[in-house]
Design a protein around this motif. Sequence first.
Motif, mmCIF file in Angstrom:
data_model
loop_
_atom_site.group_PDB
_atom_site.id
_atom_site.type_symbol
_atom_site.label_atom_id
_atom_site.label_comp_id
_atom_site.label_asym_id
_atom_site.label_seq_id
_atom_site.Cartn_x
_atom_site.Cartn_y
_atom_site.Cartn_z
ATOM 1 N N HIS A 171 -5.654 -31.450 19.108
ATOM 2 C CA HIS A 171 -5.057 -30.176 19.531
ATOM 3 C C HIS A 171 -3.556 -30.351 19.663
ATOM 4 O O HIS A 171 -3.080 -31.323 20.247
ATOM 5 C CB HIS A 171 -5.634 -29.736 20.873
ATOM 6 N N HIS A 172 -2.789 -29.391 19.157
ATOM 7 C CA HIS A 172 -1.334 -29.392 19.276
ATOM 8 C C HIS A 172 -0.880 -28.070 19.876
ATOM 9 O O HIS A 172 -1.478 -27.020 19.637
ATOM 10 C CB HIS A 172 -0.669 -29.569 17.899
ATOM 11 N N GLY A 173 0.200 -28.118 20.647
ATOM 12 C CA GLY A 173 0.836 -26.886 21.112
ATOM 13 C C GLY A 173 0.672 -26.641 22.590
ATOM 14 O O GLY A 173 -0.449 -26.650 23.108
ATOM 15 N N MET A 174 1.803 -26.420 23.260
ATOM 16 C CA MET A 174 1.802 -26.180 24.700
ATOM 17 C C MET A 174 1.224 -24.811 25.042
ATOM 18 O O MET A 174 0.709 -24.609 26.140
ATOM 19 C CB MET A 174 3.233 -26.286 25.227
ATOM 20 N N PHE A 175 1.325 -23.856 24.116
ATOM 21 C CA PHE A 175 0.972 -22.465 24.418
ATOM 22 C C PHE A 175 -0.249 -21.997 23.635
ATOM 23 O O PHE A 175 -0.288 -20.891 23.132
ATOM 24 C CB PHE A 175 2.157 -21.551 24.104
ATOM 25 N N LEU A 176 -1.244 -22.842 23.541
ATOM 26 C CA LEU A 176 -2.464 -22.476 22.827
ATOM 27 C C LEU A 176 -3.652 -22.896 23.686
ATOM 28 O O LEU A 176 -3.867 -24.082 23.938
ATOM 29 C CB LEU A 176 -2.516 -23.177 21.463
ATOM 30 N N ARG A 177 -4.396 -21.891 24.149
ATOM 31 C CA ARG A 177 -5.555 -22.176 24.996
ATOM 32 C C ARG A 177 -6.658 -22.855 24.180
ATOM 33 O O ARG A 177 -6.778 -22.642 22.975
ATOM 34 C CB ARG A 177 -6.083 -20.888 25.620
ATOM 35 N N GLN A 178 -7.452 -23.644 24.873
ATOM 36 C CA GLN A 178 -8.600 -24.300 24.247
ATOM 37 C C GLN A 178 -9.877 -23.864 24.950
ATOM 38 O O GLN A 178 -9.904 -23.741 26.171
ATOM 39 C CB GLN A 178 -8.477 -25.819 24.356
ATOM 40 N N TYR B 155 -0.708 -36.489 24.814
ATOM 41 C CA TYR B 155 0.459 -37.069 24.172
ATOM 42 C C TYR B 155 1.675 -36.163 24.391
ATOM 43 O O TYR B 155 1.546 -34.937 24.344
ATOM 44 C CB TYR B 155 0.224 -37.231 22.670
ATOM 45 N N PRO B 156 2.857 -36.741 24.596
ATOM 46 C CA PRO B 156 4.064 -35.933 24.805
ATOM 47 C C PRO B 156 4.476 -35.185 23.537
ATOM 48 O O PRO B 156 3.969 -35.453 22.443
ATOM 49 C CB PRO B 156 5.127 -36.975 25.186
ATOM 50 N N HIS C 105 -12.712 -24.512 29.513
ATOM 51 C CA HIS C 105 -11.451 -23.861 29.138
ATOM 52 C C HIS C 105 -10.268 -24.687 29.641
ATOM 53 O O HIS C 105 -10.216 -25.044 30.819
ATOM 54 C CB HIS C 105 -11.364 -22.463 29.756
ATOM 55 N N LEU C 106 -9.346 -24.989 28.743
ATOM 56 C CA LEU C 106 -8.066 -25.606 29.119
ATOM 57 C C LEU C 106 -6.975 -24.589 28.789
ATOM 58 O O LEU C 106 -6.746 -24.275 27.612
ATOM 59 C CB LEU C 106 -7.830 -26.911 28.360
ATOM 60 N N ARG C 107 -6.315 -24.079 29.832
ATOM 61 C CA ARG C 107 -5.361 -22.981 29.621
ATOM 62 C C ARG C 107 -3.993 -23.480 29.179
ATOM 63 O O ARG C 107 -3.164 -22.670 28.741
ATOM 64 C CB ARG C 107 -5.251 -22.154 30.905
ATOM 65 N N GLY C 108 -3.729 -24.785 29.285
ATOM 66 C CA GLY C 108 -2.444 -25.280 28.830
ATOM 67 C C GLY C 108 -2.368 -26.791 28.896
ATOM 68 O O GLY C 108 -2.530 -27.387 29.958
ATOM 69 N N VAL C 109 -2.139 -27.430 27.723
ATOM 70 C CA VAL C 109 -1.909 -28.873 27.653
ATOM 71 C C VAL C 109 -0.623 -29.086 26.869
ATOM 72 O O VAL C 109 -0.401 -28.461 25.829
ATOM 73 C CB VAL C 109 -3.079 -29.605 26.964
ATOM 74 N N ASN C 110 0.221 -29.964 27.366
ATOM 75 C CA ASN C 110 1.492 -30.269 26.703
ATOM 76 C C ASN C 110 1.560 -31.775 26.409
ATOM 77 O O ASN C 110 1.582 -32.565 27.328
ATOM 78 C CB ASN C 110 2.648 -29.863 27.614
ATOM 79 N N TYR C 111 1.495 -32.198 25.145
ATOM 80 C CA TYR C 111 1.720 -31.306 24.025
ATOM 81 C C TYR C 111 0.503 -31.338 23.084
ATOM 82 O O TYR C 111 0.104 -30.325 22.536
ATOM 83 C CB TYR C 111 3.007 -31.738 23.298
ATOM 84 N N SER C 112 -0.061 -32.536 22.890
ATOM 85 C CA SER C 112 -1.253 -32.643 22.060
ATOM 86 C C SER C 112 -2.282 -33.478 22.800
ATOM 87 O O SER C 112 -1.951 -34.223 23.729
ATOM 88 C CB SER C 112 -0.927 -33.258 20.690
ATOM 89 N N CYS C 113 -3.543 -33.344 22.402
ATOM 90 C CA CYS C 113 -4.581 -34.007 23.184
ATOM 91 C C CYS C 113 -5.856 -34.198 22.376
ATOM 92 O O CYS C 113 -6.095 -33.529 21.372
ATOM 93 C CB CYS C 113 -4.887 -33.214 24.454
#
Length: 887
Positions: free
Chosen positions: A142-149, A170-171, A120-128
């Motif tokens: 994956h895109h979005g600061m507010f979307l859990r993975q 990625y920023p 689980h990644l609860r927050g990544v900013n911004y894409s990964c």
Amino acid sequence: MTIFRYLLLLLTLASISPLAAQQRYELNSGWQAMPIAKVPAAGAQLSRPGYALTGWLPAVVPGTVLTTQLANKQVPDPFFGMNNERIPDIYRTGRDYYTYWFVKDFQEAPAAGDGQVWLHLRGVNYSCEVFLNGQKLNKQTHHGMFLRQAYNITPYLAKDGRNRLAVVVYPPDPVGNPNGGQGGDGTIARNVSTQYTAGWDWIRPIRDRNTGIWDKVTIEKTRAINLKNPHVITRVPGVRLPDGPQAPASLDVTAELENPTAKAVAGTLQYTIAGQLVKQAVTVPAHATKLVRMPAHTLASPRLWWPNGYGPQNLYALKMQFLTGGKTVSDEENLQVGVRQLGHVWNEHTQSMQVLLNGQKIFVKGGNWIISDAMLRFTKARYDAEIRFHRDMNLNLIRIWGGALVERPEFYEACDKYGLLVMQDFWVSGDANGRWVDPQKLEDQWTRRQYPNDHRLFINSAADQIKMVRNYASLGIWCGGNEITPPHDILTALQDSLLPRLDGTRWFIPFSNADSMSFNNQGGNGDGPYGIQPISQFWAHRTYPFNSEVGSVGVGDVESLERFLPAANLVAPRYLGASSKPTEQVDSMWTYHTYINYEQYLLPYGAPRNIKDFGLKAQLVNYDQYRALMEGFSSHMWDWYTGSIIWKTQNPWTAMRGQMYDYYLDPNACLYGLRSGSEPLHVMYNPVDSMVMITNNLFRAKRDLMLVVDAYDMAGKKTNITQVIVEAGPSMSKKFLPINSVVKQLGQQKGLFLSLQLQDLRKQVVSNNFYWLPDGRGEYSGLQNMPKTAVRATAHQTALGKIAVTLTNPSGAPVAFFNRLALVNPSTQKRILPVFYTDNYVSVLPGESKTVGLDYTPAAGQPAPVVSVEGWNVDKLLLPVAGAATK
């Protein structure tokens, strides 16, 4: 529940086979990082455990690129002085400069039987892109600061248990030009991320725009079924009181069950609460996720949750499990449930919305919150300390501003604990999203009104974040955005689909100062003002009936300023006059840290002589400003107003405006002035008509109260103005008696002190308020020449981390005025932070004593602290703490 049923429940639970010893753990240490430009390998190669990480940096996860650079001393502390200007900004370096790989090696053996392992990644900013042991986990970026993975990593775990996780981050894109505007040039809002990182009027730009794995990374182990997103709705019908017998309340509970296996799984979904067990038989198809609704459940004699100041914050432990074979736990989730029911009703008299909790109307006394730390360095301890400060200010609501984020679960846990309702904005703001014509913005209003670029990502992120925080009792109001609605399709999705389907219990406001929240017949709704005001303005000027943003100054004292300003810049501002432009001469470092002018309001105390004198006089103004702000609103409770929310109560950066405590968690006088003015039962003095008033926020009347009004001159001579039995009705403000002639006569020459007390029949003080009033010219001439007094003071430890300090002022002495207590290191005499005081900036009357409680967490290996006491006319004292010892 009968003893028999209780024993049966215990036997049933005892027969259940538990999960593996460590069901969930966090990957929060041992990470390494490197800029993408310096990594020749691709993700598939890099994520293999054998690939050498020579020269890689120790990384901060959860954290950002900038926090990793700071930890490795590659950049200076951006919160000190002008250091932020020495850090390259991503707008000028390009995004690759802040694009980083983050790698973590961890031990986890392959799952046995039907076991499953989840990342689980609860927050990544911004894409990964996410890789594990040579395999790419996300098929699409994956895109979005507010979307859990969440990834099922069961097939990819190494046979020898040695695994490597590699994430390239990625920023945001675009990163925005930090040109000095609110949100810079506005284009940062094209992303579904925080907008403040391009700069605002209370912060300078965050140079990496908070690129990184900014929230928790966890490994979860289950068996065949993964239990996720439980949802608990509590219903409390009728109008309740905090005490006495309670009629039943009911629970509606749902959960999602995910089955990643190739065969259907039958079992039982169950939960326990208050010693009661609720069950539901379920079959989950193969490769499917099923939403399960549990049987309705009734709680007899429930212990209810109330906002701060209205009742206790009772919480129930709820354990939910999915069992196979009647006794084998496949997965479980543990929640804290506050039993309460939210509501709202339009107040026709005030023309504003009125918040209801358990059927009772709540007068909102709130604070605006930005974020705990601008660089996203979140900790459970810091959240707890900050929310505790808000509780100590006698506030009952926190609004999360739309340019930041949906706050973390740990924030909501603290709000549940301390009784702070939350108004949660989604991620738009009028400044960046096109409410106004703004020459600093790159694009026109029509274009900005359609930000962000990806509306579907916004909607999906909102759905995910709603699920993440919807179970917290403190969450009270959803808001579309700060001073503007999201684009029409997003707004429609929120109010017509997502919130009814995923929550269905809370008030939704289209935007923070919408007419549906409050409406001023003189010109619609709005917010502000934001600067220093005459005290009378708070009482006499009618503003918006539910003001979502109103505030003032907030500079700390000299010790606070020394933490982030170089010695050369500790120069007190100088007032130049109302006709001068600018009106104050201010050091450029203060301007960089967003100082708001105190204008002429320090001058009645005498022009500041130096930085320490400026800090002290600023605290006098701070205390008066925030006490008057809340007293003014409370004096018109249910007549003009149904609530107000202060802009703002905290700073996530070393800003010099709108804060009750500084970034380092050192409270200033704003906190204690607000604490006084926000008392649930409060006696106060109206400076406009010289009336003594009482406001009672409580649901029951307070009878047989003795109102005692005394005046003291600068020498300490007491004049009793009145002493009378009064009664305060429930949830009301009332004028009791005018004292204008007496105050004017006694204070004409030098000003005076005014002591107001409410006492019960045992002579116990239930409300105490102490004012210093100017002379007939509006100056504090008496204070400027006030004689000193020799206060006697003692300090003793009452328990580990708890100290009682008693100040005694001799009979015949002047008032011991405005004493600041601090717990300090005996070697450095620097303050220990954070410390929680039952009161501060206290005044002690002649012949009386006052005891203040201190609460802190002792640090291992540190010497026993001492207490510092220093007042307006009291020389500094350093008190040893009797009974204190090193932990």
